[in-house]
Design a protein around this motif. Structure first.
Motif, PDB file in Angstrom:
ATOM      1  N   THR A 146       0.812  -1.212   0.000  1.00 21.52           N
ATOM      2  CA  THR A 146       0.000   0.000   0.000  1.00 21.52           C
ATOM      3  C   THR A 146       0.846   1.263   0.000  1.00 21.52           C
ATOM      4  O   THR A 146       0.370   2.321  -0.402  1.00 21.52           O
ATOM      5  N   LYS A 153       2.826  -7.553  -5.885  1.00 15.48           N
ATOM      6  CA  LYS A 153       2.434  -8.305  -4.706  1.00 15.48           C
ATOM      7  C   LYS A 153       2.903  -9.739  -4.890  1.00 15.48           C
ATOM      8  O   LYS A 153       2.537 -10.390  -5.864  1.00 15.48           O
ATOM      9  N   ASP A 197     -11.809   2.766  -2.351  1.00 16.95           N
ATOM     10  CA  ASP A 197     -11.223   1.791  -1.431  1.00 16.95           C
ATOM     11  C   ASP A 197     -11.839   1.934  -0.048  1.00 16.95           C
ATOM     12  O   ASP A 197     -11.605   2.889   0.661  1.00 16.95           O
ATOM     13  N   ALA A 446      -2.044   5.053   4.532  1.00 25.28           N
ATOM     14  CA  ALA A 446      -2.545   3.688   4.676  1.00 25.28           C
ATOM     15  C   ALA A 446      -2.762   3.426   6.160  1.00 25.28           C
ATOM     16  O   ALA A 446      -1.823   3.521   6.952  1.00 25.28           O
ATOM     17  N   ARG A 472      -5.814   4.541   1.895  1.00 26.26           N
ATOM     18  CA  ARG A 472      -5.999   3.105   1.907  1.00 26.26           C
ATOM     19  C   ARG A 472      -6.231   2.655   3.352  1.00 26.26           C
ATOM     20  O   ARG A 472      -5.681   3.226   4.291  1.00 26.26           O
ATOM     21  N   ARG A 474      -6.511  -1.044   5.740  1.00 27.26           N
ATOM     22  CA  ARG A 474      -6.295  -2.484   5.766  1.00 27.26           C
ATOM     23  C   ARG A 474      -6.543  -2.997   7.183  1.00 27.26           C
ATOM     24  O   ARG A 474      -6.341  -2.284   8.168  1.00 27.26           O
ATOM     25  N   GLU A 500      -7.985  -3.958  -2.240  1.00 27.68           N
ATOM     26  CA  GLU A 500      -8.659  -2.964  -1.428  1.00 27.68           C
ATOM     27  C   GLU A 500      -8.974  -3.600  -0.076  1.00 27.68           C
ATOM     28  O   GLU A 500      -8.079  -4.118   0.581  1.00 27.68           O
ATOM     29  N   ARG A 501     -10.224  -3.635   0.373  1.00 26.94           N
ATOM     30  CA  ARG A 501     -10.500  -4.258   1.675  1.00 26.94           C
ATOM     31  C   ARG A 501     -11.046  -5.673   1.534  1.00 26.94           C
ATOM     32  O   ARG A 501     -11.644  -6.224   2.465  1.00 26.94           O
TER      33      ARG A 501
END
Length: 620
Positions: A146, A153, A197, A446, A472, A474, A500-501
Motif C-alpha cells: 500500500t 504483490k 477503497d 494507509a 488506503r 487495511r 482494497e479491503r
C-alpha cells in the motif's frame, strides 16, 4: 472447531469458520477480550487461565473437536497449550500462531512426531497435522504494497512463488491491461486514482474479484490486479546485515573533502620538488613527507626553490594535524553510534513514515527494506520488538508519542510520500493520519483499521477533505483470517493478497473429490467471482501426459508449475492445481460453503452440531 485467543484475530477467525465454512465453533476467550460474536454457530466460552488449562479445554470439547487454533500473542503460551491439547487428543488438527518462524517449524515437527508415536487407534484418514502460521507474515506484503503505488504483490509459500501487479491505466480511454490473468478489477480509474477503497464494500463501486473476459473488456479505464508469473521460488543466498558503521558514515563529507584537498596539495608539492631539484621522484616525495611532519633537516644553503617548498610543506603539516584528529574523533563517534538508533537525515525526502514497530510493523519494515524503499520509523516504546531490527537495518527511528506535536515533524512527514499507521489502536492511527494530512495534504495514507464500517466512514471523510490524495485502509485480521480458517479445515493455502479491503486467496488443491473440477476443462472449471485455475503442479503429474497438452509448453526440469495451461485441458483426478479463489468460493470447493450445504442435507450427511443454513451467502 475450537478457537483460543485474546485479540481481534480470534474473533475474526471464529466468524470466518461459522459464516463462510458453516462450522460449529467454540471460542475460548477472556471475559473482556475482543468484540462480541453474534453468529449463532459460535459458542463463546470465557476462560481466564492463560494458557488454557486442562479443564478449560475439556469443557470446550477438545476430545471431540476436529481442529484447535491457538492464537495467543505469546509464543510460549501457544506452545504450552499445544502440548496439552495433543496429549488430550492425539488426532486433533493443530493450528498455531507463532511469531518466531524457526521455533514454529520445530514445534510442528515435534507435535507431529508426538501424534505419530501415540499408540491409539488410527484416526480414520483425518488430517491431524500441525500447521504454524503468522498473521504478521501473512499481512505484511499487502501492507507494504500500500505504501508503493503500482508495486508487485508476491506470495511465497512452500517453495512456490506467485507475483501479481497492480496497474492503473494512463487515461480513461485506455482499456484494462489483461496481461496473463486478470485477478481483480479495482474501483480506481484514471480519473479517480484514489478509487472507492473501503467506501462501498457491497455496491457497484466495490472491486470485482476474478472477473471473466467480458467484464475485463467492459471495464475500460479501471485499474487491475494482474498475475504476472507463477513458478518455484529460487534459492537465494541470504545477505549478511552489517551491524557496524559503513565507510561513508565514518567521516563527514566536509572532512573527506578537506583530506582530499590536503592529499592533492601534498602531491603537488612532491611533483614541484621533483621538477625543481631534479631528484628522483621517490626521493622528492620522501623529502616532502619529512618536511610535512617536521622531521626533515632545515634547508640551509639549499636552493631557494627547495627552501620555499620546505616552508609550504611545514604549513601544510600544521593543517593536516587537526584534520587527522577530527577524522579520528568522527570515526570513533560513528562506531559508537552504530549501536544506537539513527536519526532522519536532513535532506531526506520521498520516504515512507512507518508508525508502530510491533509484530506487524516489524515485518512491514523488513518488506520495505527488501524493496529498497527509504523508511523512517516512529515508535513510542524504546523496548519495542522492531527497534532491534531497525538498528540492524540502519533505519532512522524517531522515539516519541505520535499524538504529541513535533514527532511527525521530526520524521520529515512534510517531505514523505506515504504514511503507514500500523499500531494496534485505530484511534492512534486515525489521529496520525489526520495530523499527517495537515502537514502534507498530498500524503498517501494507509491505515490499519479493524472495523469495516468504521474504515468506510474514515475513507469517505478523508476522501471529501483531500479528494486528490490516496487513502488506503487495511485490517490485519481480515488479511490473516482466511489463511488460519483454511488451515483449520485441513488445507493450507499458499497465501493471500489484499484487493482494497477484500482478500483473494491462493490454494493448492487435489482434483480428486472436487466435482467442480474433475472431468472438466480449465475453461469449464472457471467460475467468475468464485475461483479460477492458475497453474498445474507437474510435480504430481506424469511428465509425458503433461508434455502432450495442446498448446502448452513442456514442463521445466525438474517438474514444476505449468502456468500457461491450455483452456481445453481436461482435469484428471490425479492432478493438483493452484487456484485463486474468494473466501466463499474456497469454502464451496472444500465442501463447506453455503452452496455445498444443501447437497449435504439432501444426501443425509449433515454432521451433528451444524444447524441448517437459511442465510444468504456472505460477501467474498
Amino acid at each position: 472447531m475450537i478457537v483460543c485467543g485474546d485479540d481481534a484475530l480470534a474473533h475474526r477467525i471464529a466468524g470466518e469458520l461459522a459464516e463462510v465454512y458453516r462450522q460449529s465453533v467454540v471460542l475460548v476467550t477472556p471475559a473482556a477480550g475482543g468484540p462480541n460474536v453474534s453468529e449463532p454457530r459460535v459458542r463463546v466460552q470465557h476462560a481466564d487461565p492463560t494458557p488454557p488449562d486442562e479443564p478449560t479445554l475439556v469443557e470446550a470439547g477438545v476430545r471431540r473437536a476436529e481442529a484447535l487454533a491457538l492464537l495467543y500473542e505469546d509464543d510460549e503460551v501457544n506452545m504450552r497449550a499445544a502440548f496439552l491439547a495433543r496429549r488430550l487428543n492425539p488426532h486433533l488438527r493443530l493450528v498455531l500462531r507463532m511469531y518466531n518462524r524457526n521455533l514454529g517449524h520445530r514445534m510442528a515437527e515435534l507435535l507431529d512426531q508426538a501424534r505419530g508415536a501415540d499408540p491409539a487407534e488410527d484416526d480414520g484418514g483425518r488430517d491431524a497435522t500441525t500447521i504454524v502460521l503468522s498473521d504478521a507474515d501473512t499481512a505484511a506484503p499487502a501492507l507494504a504494497a500500500t505504501a508503493v503505488v503500482g508495486t508487485r504483490k508476491i506470495v511465497q509459500a512452500d517453495g512456490l512463488l506467485l507475483r501479481a501487479a497492480e496497474r492503473i491505466p494512463a487515461g480513461p480511454e485506455d482499456a484494462a491491461d489483461t496481461g496473463l490473468v486478470t485477478l481483480a478489477l479495482l474501483s480506481s480509474t484514471a480519473n479517480d486514482p484514489a478509487g472507492a477503497d473501503g467506501s462501498d464494500r457491497s455496491g457497484r463501486l466495490a472491486p470485482r474479484l476474478l472477473p471473466d473476459d467480458a467484464d475485463v473488456r467492459a471495464a475500460a479505464g479501471h485499474g487491475t490486479v494482474v498475475l504476472e508469473a507463477v513458478g518455484h521460488e529460487p534459492a537465494v543466498s541470504r545477505r549478511r546485515e552489517s551491524r557496524g558503521a559503513s565507510p561513508r558514515e565514518l567521516l563527514s563529507p566536509r572532512v573527506r573533502w578537506a583530506l582530499a584537498g590536503v592529499c592533492a596539495a601534498i602531491t603537488a608539492l612532491a611533483v614541484a620538488s621533483w621538477l625543481t631539484t631534479g631528484d628522483h621522484p621517490l626521493h622528492a616525495a620522501y623529502l616532502t613527507l619529512l618536511d610535512l611532519f617536521a622531521i626533515g633537516d632545515p634547508a640551509h644553503g639549499e636552493p631557494t626553490a627547495r627552501q620555499v617548498l620546505q616552508l609550504l610543506a611545514g604549513l601544510l603539516g600544521l593543517v593536516l594535524l587537526p584534520l587527522l584528529i577530527a577524522g579520528a574523533l568522527e570515526a570513533l563517534g560513528a562506531y559508537r553510534s552504530a549501536a544506537a538508533l539513527r536519526r532522519p537525515p536532513r535532506g531526506l525526502a520521498g520516504h515512507v513514515v512507518l508508525l508502530g514497530l510491533g509484530r506487524v510493523g516489524t515485518r512491514v519494515l523488513v518488506q520495505l527494506n527488501e524493496l529498497g524503499v527509504p523508511v523512517v520509523c516512529v515508535e513510542d516504546d524504546p523496548d519495542a520488538r522492531g527497534i532491534a531490527h531497525a538498528r540492524t537495518l540502519r533505519v532512522p527511528v524517531v522515539l516519541g508519542d505520535v499524538t504529541q506535536e513535533g514527532v511527525l515533524e521530526a520524521a520529515k512527514i512534510h517531505r514523505a510520500r506515504a504514511l503507514l499507521a500500523l499500531t494496534s489502536a485505530d484511534t492512534t492511527n486515525l489521529e496520525a493520519a489526520l495530523y499527517g494530512r495537515t502537514l502534507n495534504p498530498d500524503l498517501l495514507v494507509a491505515l490499519r483499521l479493524y472495523d469495516d464500517d468504521f474504515a468506510s466512514t474514515v475513507y469517505r471523510t478523508l476522501r471529501a477533505a483531500h479528494p486528490e490524495a490516496l487513502t488506503r485502509s487495511r485490517s490485519v485480521s481480515t488479511l490473516a483470517a482466511p489463511a488460519f480458517a483454511t488451515a483449520m479445515m485441513g488445507r493450507r493455502i499458499l497465501g493471500a493478497i489484499a484487493v482494497e479491503r477484500r482478500v483473494l486467496v491462493f490454494a493448492a488443491l487435489d482434483i480428486a473429490g472436487l466435482p467442480q473440477f474433475e472431468g472438466r476443462t480449465v475453461t469449464e472449471a472457471f467460475r467468475p467471482g468464485a475461483w479460477r485455475i492458475l497453474a498445474l503442479d507437474t510435480g504430481s503429474t506424469e511428465a509425458p501426459e503433461v508434455q502432450d497438452l495442446p498448446g502448452s509448453a513442456a514442463p521445466p526440469e525438474p517438474p514444476g508449475l505449468l502456468w500457461d495451461l491450455h483452456p481445453g485441458y481436461v482435469l484428471r483426478p490425479e492432478d493438483r492445481v493452484v487456484v485463486a479463489a474468494t473466501r466463499a468460493g474456497l469454502a464451496e470447493l472444500l465442501g463447506q460453503g453455503p452452496a455445498a450445504e444443501p447437497r449435504r442435507r439432501g444426501a443425509g450427511t449433515q454432521e451433528s452440531g451444524r444447524s441448517p443454513s437459511g442465510e444468504q451467502p456472505p460477501q467474498a
